[in-house]
Design a protein around this motif. Sequence first.
Motif, PDB file in Angstrom:
ATOM      1  N   VAL A 123      -4.026  14.377  -7.891  1.00 48.33           N
ATOM      2  CA  VAL A 123      -4.778  13.428  -7.062  1.00 48.33           C
ATOM      3  C   VAL A 123      -3.942  12.177  -6.822  1.00 48.33           C
ATOM      4  CG1 VAL A 123      -6.795  11.889  -7.042  1.00 48.33           C
ATOM      5  CG2 VAL A 123      -7.071  14.302  -7.606  1.00 48.33           C
ATOM      6  N   VAL A 124      -3.260  11.698  -7.849  1.00 50.95           N
ATOM      7  CA  VAL A 124      -2.425  10.505  -7.696  1.00 50.95           C
ATOM      8  C   VAL A 124      -1.364  10.738  -6.622  1.00 50.95           C
ATOM      9  CG1 VAL A 124      -0.720   9.017  -8.835  1.00 50.95           C
ATOM     10  CG2 VAL A 124      -2.834   9.647 -10.019  1.00 50.95           C
ATOM     11  N   SER A 125      -0.723  11.888  -6.635  1.00 48.88           N
ATOM     12  CA  SER A 125       0.339  12.132  -5.656  1.00 48.88           C
ATOM     13  C   SER A 125      -0.195  12.590  -4.300  1.00 48.88           C
ATOM     14  CB  SER A 125       1.352  13.140  -6.200  1.00 48.88           C
ATOM     15  OG  SER A 125       0.736  14.369  -6.488  1.00 48.88           O
ATOM     16  N   SER A 126      -1.184  13.480  -4.263  1.00 43.55           N
ATOM     17  CA  SER A 126      -1.681  14.021  -2.989  1.00 43.55           C
ATOM     18  C   SER A 126      -2.406  12.987  -2.147  1.00 43.55           C
ATOM     19  CB  SER A 126      -2.626  15.195  -3.234  1.00 43.55           C
ATOM     20  OG  SER A 126      -1.974  16.238  -3.876  1.00 43.55           O
ATOM     21  N   TYR A 127      -3.078  12.064  -2.794  1.00 45.60           N
ATOM     22  CA  TYR A 127      -3.851  11.066  -2.061  1.00 45.60           C
ATOM     23  C   TYR A 127      -3.104   9.741  -1.890  1.00 45.60           C
ATOM     24  CZ  TYR A 127      -7.740  14.243  -2.028  1.00 45.60           C
ATOM     25  OH  TYR A 127      -8.530  15.340  -1.793  1.00 45.60           O
ATOM     26  N   PHE A 128      -1.870   9.671  -2.367  1.00 47.94           N
ATOM     27  CA  PHE A 128      -1.056   8.480  -2.169  1.00 47.94           C
ATOM     28  C   PHE A 128      -0.806   8.310  -0.664  1.00 47.94           C
ATOM     29  CE2 PHE A 128       2.855   6.075  -1.757  1.00 47.94           C
ATOM     30  CZ  PHE A 128       2.666   5.045  -2.676  1.00 47.94           C
ATOM     31  N   PRO A 129      -1.012   7.109  -0.125  1.00 48.60           N
ATOM     32  CA  PRO A 129      -0.875   6.891   1.328  1.00 48.60           C
ATOM     33  C   PRO A 129       0.587   6.866   1.787  1.00 48.60           C
ATOM     34  CG  PRO A 129      -1.472   4.849   0.236  1.00 48.60           C
ATOM     35  CD  PRO A 129      -1.509   5.920  -0.820  1.00 48.60           C
ATOM     36  N   ILE A 130       1.215   7.997   1.717  1.00 48.28           N
ATOM     37  CA  ILE A 130       2.649   8.123   1.966  1.00 48.28           C
ATOM     38  C   ILE A 130       3.046   7.805   3.405  1.00 48.28           C
ATOM     39  CG2 ILE A 130       2.578  10.611   2.474  1.00 48.28           C
ATOM     40  CD1 ILE A 130       5.278   8.750   0.397  1.00 48.28           C
ATOM     41  N   THR A 131       2.116   7.884   4.327  1.00 41.94           N
ATOM     42  CA  THR A 131       2.447   7.595   5.720  1.00 41.94           C
ATOM     43  C   THR A 131       2.339   6.108   6.051  1.00 41.94           C
ATOM     44  OG1 THR A 131       0.174   8.050   6.402  1.00 41.94           O
ATOM     45  CG2 THR A 131       1.754   9.879   6.521  1.00 41.94           C
ATOM     46  N   HIS A 132       1.869   5.316   5.124  1.00 44.19           N
ATOM     47  CA  HIS A 132       1.731   3.878   5.360  1.00 44.19           C
ATOM     48  C   HIS A 132       3.004   3.170   4.902  1.00 44.19           C
ATOM     49  CE1 HIS A 132      -2.398   3.808   6.825  1.00 44.19           C
ATOM     50  NE2 HIS A 132      -2.419   4.973   6.214  1.00 44.19           N
ATOM     51  N   LEU A 133       3.973   3.173   5.785  1.00 43.13           N
ATOM     52  CA  LEU A 133       5.305   2.666   5.515  1.00 43.13           C
ATOM     53  C   LEU A 133       5.333   1.154   5.733  1.00 43.13           C
ATOM     54  CD1 LEU A 133       7.231   5.454   7.449  1.00 43.13           C
ATOM     55  CD2 LEU A 133       6.794   5.344   4.993  1.00 43.13           C
ATOM     56  N   ASP A 134       4.819   0.432   4.756  1.00 41.55           N
ATOM     57  CA  ASP A 134       4.769  -1.023   4.890  1.00 41.55           C
ATOM     58  C   ASP A 134       4.836  -1.689   3.520  1.00 41.55           C
ATOM     59  OD1 ASP A 134       2.030  -1.092   3.793  1.00 41.55           O
ATOM     60  OD2 ASP A 134       1.450  -0.263   5.730  1.00 41.55           O
ATOM     61  N   ASP A 135       5.098  -2.977   3.543  1.00 42.51           N
ATOM     62  CA  ASP A 135       5.238  -3.750   2.304  1.00 42.51           C
ATOM     63  C   ASP A 135       3.926  -3.827   1.530  1.00 42.51           C
ATOM     64  OD1 ASP A 135       7.929  -4.204   2.759  1.00 42.51           O
ATOM     65  OD2 ASP A 135       7.575  -6.098   3.800  1.00 42.51           O
ATOM     66  N   THR A 136       2.809  -3.803   2.228  1.00 44.54           N
ATOM     67  CA  THR A 136       1.511  -3.869   1.558  1.00 44.54           C
ATOM     68  C   THR A 136       1.329  -2.675   0.626  1.00 44.54           C
ATOM     69  OG1 THR A 136       0.574  -5.047   3.446  1.00 44.54           O
ATOM     70  CG2 THR A 136      -0.986  -3.992   1.941  1.00 44.54           C
ATOM     71  N   THR A 137       1.691  -1.494   1.101  1.00 39.58           N
ATOM     72  CA  THR A 137       1.564  -0.289   0.280  1.00 39.58           C
ATOM     73  C   THR A 137       2.519  -0.348  -0.903  1.00 39.58           C
ATOM     74  OG1 THR A 137       0.941   0.931   2.272  1.00 39.58           O
ATOM     75  CG2 THR A 137       1.541   2.238   0.354  1.00 39.58           C
ATOM     76  N   VAL A 138       3.732  -0.773  -0.662  1.00 39.69           N
ATOM     77  CA  VAL A 138       4.723  -0.897  -1.742  1.00 39.69           C
ATOM     78  C   VAL A 138       4.237  -1.884  -2.796  1.00 39.69           C
ATOM     79  CG1 VAL A 138       7.060  -1.683  -2.310  1.00 39.69           C
ATOM     80  CG2 VAL A 138       6.683  -0.227  -0.309  1.00 39.69           C
ATOM     81  N   THR A 139       3.767  -3.035  -2.363  1.00 43.69           N
ATOM     82  CA  THR A 139       3.300  -4.061  -3.293  1.00 43.69           C
ATOM     83  C   THR A 139       2.107  -3.572  -4.109  1.00 43.69           C
ATOM     84  OG1 THR A 139       4.090  -5.810  -1.839  1.00 43.69           O
ATOM     85  CG2 THR A 139       2.405  -6.424  -3.451  1.00 43.69           C
ATOM     86  N   ALA A 140       1.176  -2.892  -3.456  1.00 40.40           N
ATOM     87  CA  ALA A 140       0.003  -2.375  -4.166  1.00 40.40           C
ATOM     88  C   ALA A 140       0.402  -1.328  -5.196  1.00 40.40           C
ATOM     89  CB  ALA A 140      -1.000  -1.803  -3.172  1.00 40.40           C
ATOM     90  N   ALA A 141       1.329  -0.447  -4.832  1.00 41.84           N
ATOM     91  CA  ALA A 141       1.789   0.577  -5.772  1.00 41.84           C
ATOM     92  C   ALA A 141       2.525  -0.053  -6.949  1.00 41.84           C
ATOM     93  CB  ALA A 141       2.677   1.592  -5.058  1.00 41.84           C
ATOM     94  N   ARG A 142       3.351  -1.026  -6.672  1.00 41.59           N
ATOM     95  CA  ARG A 142       4.059  -1.720  -7.762  1.00 41.59           C
ATOM     96  C   ARG A 142       3.073  -2.433  -8.682  1.00 41.59           C
ATOM     97  NH1 ARG A 142       9.092  -4.220  -4.352  1.00 41.59           N
ATOM     98  NH2 ARG A 142      10.320  -2.298  -4.265  1.00 41.59           N
ATOM     99  N   GLY A 143       2.021  -2.975  -8.097  1.00 43.23           N
ATOM    100  CA  GLY A 143       0.986  -3.631  -8.905  1.00 43.23           C
ATOM    101  C   GLY A 143       0.325  -2.658  -9.864  1.00 43.23           C
ATOM    102  N   LEU A 144       0.054  -1.449  -9.401  1.00 43.97           N
ATOM    103  CA  LEU A 144      -0.522  -0.435 -10.291  1.00 43.97           C
ATOM    104  C   LEU A 144       0.464  -0.054 -11.390  1.00 43.97           C
ATOM    105  CD1 LEU A 144      -2.372   1.989  -7.836  1.00 43.97           C
ATOM    106  CD2 LEU A 144      -3.407   0.363  -9.439  1.00 43.97           C
ATOM    107  N   LEU A 145       1.728   0.083 -11.021  1.00 49.00           N
ATOM    108  CA  LEU A 145       2.735   0.473 -12.009  1.00 49.00           C
ATOM    109  C   LEU A 145       2.988  -0.614 -13.045  1.00 49.00           C
ATOM    110  CD1 LEU A 145       5.279   2.396  -9.776  1.00 49.00           C
ATOM    111  CD2 LEU A 145       3.897   3.326 -11.654  1.00 49.00           C
ATOM    112  N   ALA A 146       2.623  -1.845 -12.740  1.00 48.45           N
ATOM    113  CA  ALA A 146       2.772  -2.941 -13.711  1.00 48.45           C
ATOM    114  C   ALA A 146       1.716  -2.853 -14.805  1.00 48.45           C
ATOM    115  CB  ALA A 146       2.681  -4.287 -12.997  1.00 48.45           C
ATOM    116  N   ARG A 147       0.711  -2.046 -14.583  1.00 50.05           N
ATOM    117  CA  ARG A 147      -0.359  -1.880 -15.569  1.00 50.05           C
ATOM    118  C   ARG A 147       0.034  -0.839 -16.612  1.00 50.05           C
ATOM    119  NH1 ARG A 147      -5.263  -0.259 -11.996  1.00 50.05           N
ATOM    120  NH2 ARG A 147      -5.910   0.451 -14.042  1.00 50.05           N
TER     121      ARG A 147
END
Length: 172
Positions: A123-147
Motif C-alpha cells: 500500500v505504501v508503494s502502490s498508493y504513493f503519488p508517483i506522478t506528482h512530480l513536484d517539491d510538495t510531494t518530495v517535502t511531504a515524503a521526506r517529512g514522513l521519513l523523518a518520523r
Amino acid sequence: MRLPLPDQVRIDVDLRWRAWRRLAELGLTDRAALDAALAAEPSSTATVHHAAAVSSLPTTEAKEFAWVRATGEVSVPNYEVEAAGRGMWRTDQRALTQPFAERYFADFDALTSAHQGWVQATVVSSYFPITHLDDTTVTAARGLLARDLPGAVRRPLADALDELERRLALLG
C-alpha cells in the motif's frame, strides 16, 4: 475497418485486460463496460486486472474505488489492493489525483494501519503519488521519513521517494 490478427497472436486474459486498461486510461470505456467484461470472464486474474482498469478511469469515482481499498473500507484480496493503487496514478490525470496525493500524506497512518504484513508495504508503494512530480510531494515524503517508522513502511516509502526524485532529476 477491423483487421484480423496474425495467427501467431493469441488473445489471452492478460492481453485482453491490457487492452481494457488502456481504453480505461484514455477514457474510451466506462465502469459498466469493465464490469461486463469481468462478468463475461470471471476469474481471479480478471478480477485483479479489473481493479487496475477501473482505477485507471479518468473519474473521481474511479479514484475513490482505488482509495477505499487502500484505507481498508472495502475488503478485497491483497492483489486487488495493489492493482487498484497502481492503476490510479496516471501522468495525464494529475489534476484529478491531486486530492488523493494530499490524502496519501495526511492519512498515511490510517493507510498503513489498515493492512498488515507485506500488504502494508505494498500500500505504501502502490498508493504513493508517483506522478506528482513536484517539491510538495518530495517535502511531504521526506517529512514522513523523518518520523520513526517501522522498516516495512520506511523502506517502500524511501524507495518511492527515490524514484520520484530520479524522475524529477530527468525533468530538470
